[in-house]
Design a protein around this motif. Structure first.
Motif, PDB file in Angstrom:
ATOM      1  N   GLU A  20      18.463 -19.113 -11.057  1.00 37.88           N
ATOM      2  CA  GLU A  20      18.228 -18.048 -11.836  1.00 37.88           C
ATOM      3  C   GLU A  20      18.866 -17.929 -12.867  1.00 37.88           C
ATOM      4  OE1 GLU A  20      17.961 -14.651  -9.291  1.00 37.88           O
ATOM      5  OE2 GLU A  20      16.211 -15.152  -8.223  1.00 37.88           O
ATOM      6  N   HIS A  21      20.105 -18.486 -12.868  1.00 33.20           N
ATOM      7  CA  HIS A  21      21.135 -18.426 -13.867  1.00 33.20           C
ATOM      8  C   HIS A  21      21.586 -19.832 -14.416  1.00 33.20           C
ATOM      9  CE1 HIS A  21      21.131 -14.538 -12.058  1.00 33.20           C
ATOM     10  NE2 HIS A  21      21.323 -13.953 -13.558  1.00 33.20           N
ATOM     11  N   ARG A  22      20.784 -20.702 -14.761  1.00 35.45           N
ATOM     12  CA  ARG A  22      21.118 -21.915 -15.297  1.00 35.45           C
ATOM     13  C   ARG A  22      22.064 -22.438 -16.096  1.00 35.45           C
ATOM     14  NH1 ARG A  22      16.858 -25.319 -12.998  1.00 35.45           N
ATOM     15  NH2 ARG A  22      15.378 -23.826 -12.008  1.00 35.45           N
ATOM     16  N   ASP A  23      22.257 -21.390 -17.117  1.00 34.81           N
ATOM     17  CA  ASP A  23      23.124 -21.472 -18.086  1.00 34.81           C
ATOM     18  C   ASP A  23      24.843 -21.101 -17.624  1.00 34.81           C
ATOM     19  OD1 ASP A  23      21.451 -22.273 -19.799  1.00 34.81           O
ATOM     20  OD2 ASP A  23      21.125 -20.565 -20.675  1.00 34.81           O
ATOM     21  N   ASP A  24      24.620 -20.586 -16.425  1.00 30.55           N
ATOM     22  CA  ASP A  24      26.311 -20.113 -15.859  1.00 30.55           C
ATOM     23  C   ASP A  24      26.884 -21.122 -15.287  1.00 30.55           C
ATOM     24  OD1 ASP A  24      28.300 -18.839 -14.788  1.00 30.55           O
ATOM     25  OD2 ASP A  24      27.029 -16.973 -13.858  1.00 30.55           O
ATOM     26  N   GLN A  25      27.953 -21.769 -15.973  1.00 30.95           N
ATOM     27  CA  GLN A  25      28.620 -22.902 -15.755  1.00 30.95           C
ATOM     28  C   GLN A  25      29.698 -22.497 -14.362  1.00 30.95           C
ATOM     29  OE1 GLN A  25      30.412 -24.922 -18.882  1.00 30.95           O
ATOM     30  NE2 GLN A  25      28.405 -26.177 -19.308  1.00 30.95           N
ATOM     31  N   GLU A  26      30.112 -21.377 -14.550  1.00 32.93           N
ATOM     32  CA  GLU A  26      31.041 -21.066 -13.415  1.00 32.93           C
ATOM     33  C   GLU A  26      30.435 -20.953 -12.008  1.00 32.93           C
ATOM     34  OE1 GLU A  26      33.782 -17.065 -12.386  1.00 32.93           O
ATOM     35  OE2 GLU A  26      33.041 -17.123 -14.227  1.00 32.93           O
ATOM     36  N   ALA A  27      29.038 -20.443 -12.077  1.00 29.64           N
ATOM     37  CA  ALA A  27      28.228 -20.316 -10.979  1.00 29.64           C
ATOM     38  C   ALA A  27      27.895 -21.770 -10.199  1.00 29.64           C
ATOM     39  CB  ALA A  27      27.149 -19.509 -11.308  1.00 29.64           C
ATOM     40  N   PHE A  28      27.499 -22.640 -11.285  1.00 30.26           N
ATOM     41  CA  PHE A  28      27.152 -23.863 -10.972  1.00 30.26           C
ATOM     42  C   PHE A  28      28.522 -24.662 -10.520  1.00 30.26           C
ATOM     43  CE2 PHE A  28      27.464 -28.672 -12.064  1.00 30.26           C
ATOM     44  CZ  PHE A  28      26.294 -28.932 -11.470  1.00 30.26           C
ATOM     45  N   TYR A  29      29.617 -24.526 -10.994  1.00 31.37           N
ATOM     46  CA  TYR A  29      30.751 -25.144 -10.261  1.00 31.37           C
ATOM     47  C   TYR A  29      31.105 -24.622  -9.044  1.00 31.37           C
ATOM     48  CZ  TYR A  29      31.444 -27.660 -14.548  1.00 31.37           C
ATOM     49  OH  TYR A  29      31.254 -28.645 -15.710  1.00 31.37           O
ATOM     50  N   ALA A  30      30.842 -23.314  -8.879  1.00 29.54           N
ATOM     51  CA  ALA A  30      31.283 -22.747  -7.417  1.00 29.54           C
ATOM     52  C   ALA A  30      30.301 -23.131  -6.503  1.00 29.54           C
ATOM     53  CB  ALA A  30      31.314 -21.066  -7.679  1.00 29.54           C
ATOM     54  N   PHE A  31      29.090 -23.287  -6.799  1.00 33.54           N
ATOM     55  CA  PHE A  31      28.107 -23.859  -5.807  1.00 33.54           C
ATOM     56  C   PHE A  31      28.244 -25.288  -5.531  1.00 33.54           C
ATOM     57  CE2 PHE A  31      23.786 -25.898  -5.184  1.00 33.54           C
ATOM     58  CZ  PHE A  31      23.483 -25.171  -3.844  1.00 33.54           C
ATOM     59  N   VAL A  32      28.679 -26.164  -6.496  1.00 35.62           N
ATOM     60  CA  VAL A  32      29.268 -27.571  -6.360  1.00 35.62           C
ATOM     61  C   VAL A  32      30.462 -27.537  -5.436  1.00 35.62           C
ATOM     62  CG1 VAL A  32      29.990 -29.935  -7.337  1.00 35.62           C
ATOM     63  CG2 VAL A  32      27.918 -28.631  -8.212  1.00 35.62           C
ATOM     64  N   ASP A  33      31.254 -26.711  -5.580  1.00 34.49           N
ATOM     65  CA  ASP A  33      32.689 -26.706  -4.763  1.00 34.49           C
ATOM     66  C   ASP A  33      32.249 -26.395  -3.389  1.00 34.49           C
ATOM     67  OD1 ASP A  33      34.143 -27.363  -7.187  1.00 34.49           O
ATOM     68  OD2 ASP A  33      34.834 -25.184  -7.366  1.00 34.49           O
ATOM     69  N   ARG A  34      31.403 -25.389  -3.386  1.00 35.07           N
ATOM     70  CA  ARG A  34      31.055 -25.164  -1.949  1.00 35.07           C
ATOM     71  C   ARG A  34      30.472 -26.400  -0.970  1.00 35.07           C
ATOM     72  NH1 ARG A  34      28.698 -19.818  -0.407  1.00 35.07           N
ATOM     73  NH2 ARG A  34      30.130 -18.916  -1.953  1.00 35.07           N
ATOM     74  N   LEU A  35      29.620 -27.188  -2.000  1.00 32.63           N
ATOM     75  CA  LEU A  35      28.940 -28.107  -1.119  1.00 32.63           C
ATOM     76  C   LEU A  35      29.759 -29.322  -0.949  1.00 32.63           C
ATOM     77  CD1 LEU A  35      25.616 -28.421  -3.353  1.00 32.63           C
ATOM     78  CD2 LEU A  35      25.735 -27.524  -1.121  1.00 32.63           C
ATOM     79  N   THR A  36      30.726 -29.729  -1.772  1.00 36.90           N
ATOM     80  CA  THR A  36      31.709 -30.692  -1.624  1.00 36.90           C
ATOM     81  C   THR A  36      32.653 -30.446  -0.749  1.00 36.90           C
ATOM     82  OG1 THR A  36      33.004 -30.161  -3.431  1.00 36.90           O
ATOM     83  CG2 THR A  36      31.337 -31.753  -3.941  1.00 36.90           C
ATOM     84  N   ALA A  37      32.898 -29.157  -0.312  1.00 34.32           N
ATOM     85  CA  ALA A  37      33.730 -28.873   0.731  1.00 34.32           C
ATOM     86  C   ALA A  37      33.299 -29.113   2.083  1.00 34.32           C
ATOM     87  CB  ALA A  37      34.193 -27.182   0.493  1.00 34.32           C
ATOM     88  N   LYS A  38      32.077 -29.214   2.419  1.00 39.16           N
ATOM     89  CA  LYS A  38      31.339 -29.568   3.673  1.00 39.16           C
ATOM     90  C   LYS A  38      31.815 -30.723   4.012  1.00 39.16           C
ATOM     91  CE  LYS A  38      27.081 -26.684   3.154  1.00 39.16           C
ATOM     92  NZ  LYS A  38      25.761 -27.045   3.424  1.00 39.16           N
ATOM     93  N   PRO A  39      32.049 -30.793   5.384  1.00 39.50           N
ATOM     94  CA  PRO A  39      32.263 -32.130   6.098  1.00 39.50           C
ATOM     95  C   PRO A  39      31.123 -33.153   5.772  1.00 39.50           C
ATOM     96  CG  PRO A  39      31.856 -30.728   7.762  1.00 39.50           C
ATOM     97  CD  PRO A  39      31.900 -29.968   6.704  1.00 39.50           C
ATOM     98  N   PRO A  40      31.437 -34.428   5.664  1.00 44.55           N
ATOM     99  CA  PRO A  40      30.314 -35.333   5.219  1.00 44.55           C
ATOM    100  C   PRO A  40      29.569 -35.419   6.690  1.00 44.55           C
ATOM    101  CG  PRO A  40      32.373 -36.668   5.707  1.00 44.55           C
ATOM    102  CD  PRO A  40      32.529 -34.940   5.648  1.00 44.55           C
ATOM    103  N   SER A  41      28.238 -35.876   6.366  1.00 46.93           N
ATOM    104  CA  SER A  41      27.272 -35.937   7.188  1.00 46.93           C
ATOM    105  C   SER A  41      27.290 -37.291   7.985  1.00 46.93           C
ATOM    106  CB  SER A  41      25.866 -36.000   6.656  1.00 46.93           C
ATOM    107  OG  SER A  41      25.646 -34.970   6.117  1.00 46.93           O
ATOM    108  N   ALA A  42      27.213 -37.178   9.393  1.00 50.50           N
ATOM    109  CA  ALA A  42      27.300 -38.258  10.102  1.00 50.50           C
ATOM    110  C   ALA A  42      26.259 -39.668   9.570  1.00 50.50           C
ATOM    111  CB  ALA A  42      27.191 -38.086  11.462  1.00 50.50           C
TER     112      ALA A  42
END
Length: 71
Positions: A20-42
């Motif tokens: 909903e806020h595609r121009d919010d880079q801070e939100a985007f980076y927070a989302f990417v950080d959250r995804l990359t913090a997950k353990p890798p899939s088997a």
């Protein structure tokens, strides 16, 4: 305007906010950080037999059920 607390949002809430806020880079980076913090899939080799695949799937289901059931 007050910035939302991205750490307090669930992954689904944060994803929706980013869409909903595609121009919010801070939100985007927070989302990417959250995804990359997950353990890798088997990963599994392509040479697995149908029986091995069946066993692997059952093991994953059992693990998820154990995580959901209260101790």
């Amino acid at each position: 305007m007050t910035k939302p607390n991205f750490d307090a949002m669930s992954e689904a809430e944060l994803r929706t906010y980013v869409y909903e806020h595609r121009d919010d880079q801070e939100a985007f980076y927070a989302f990417v950080d959250r995804l990359t913090a997950k353990p890798p899939s088997a990963t599994y080799p392509a040479s697995m037999t149908p029986e091995e695949i069946h066993k692997a799937v059952l093991d994953i289901i059992q693990q998820k059920q154990r995580r959901r059931s209260p101790s």
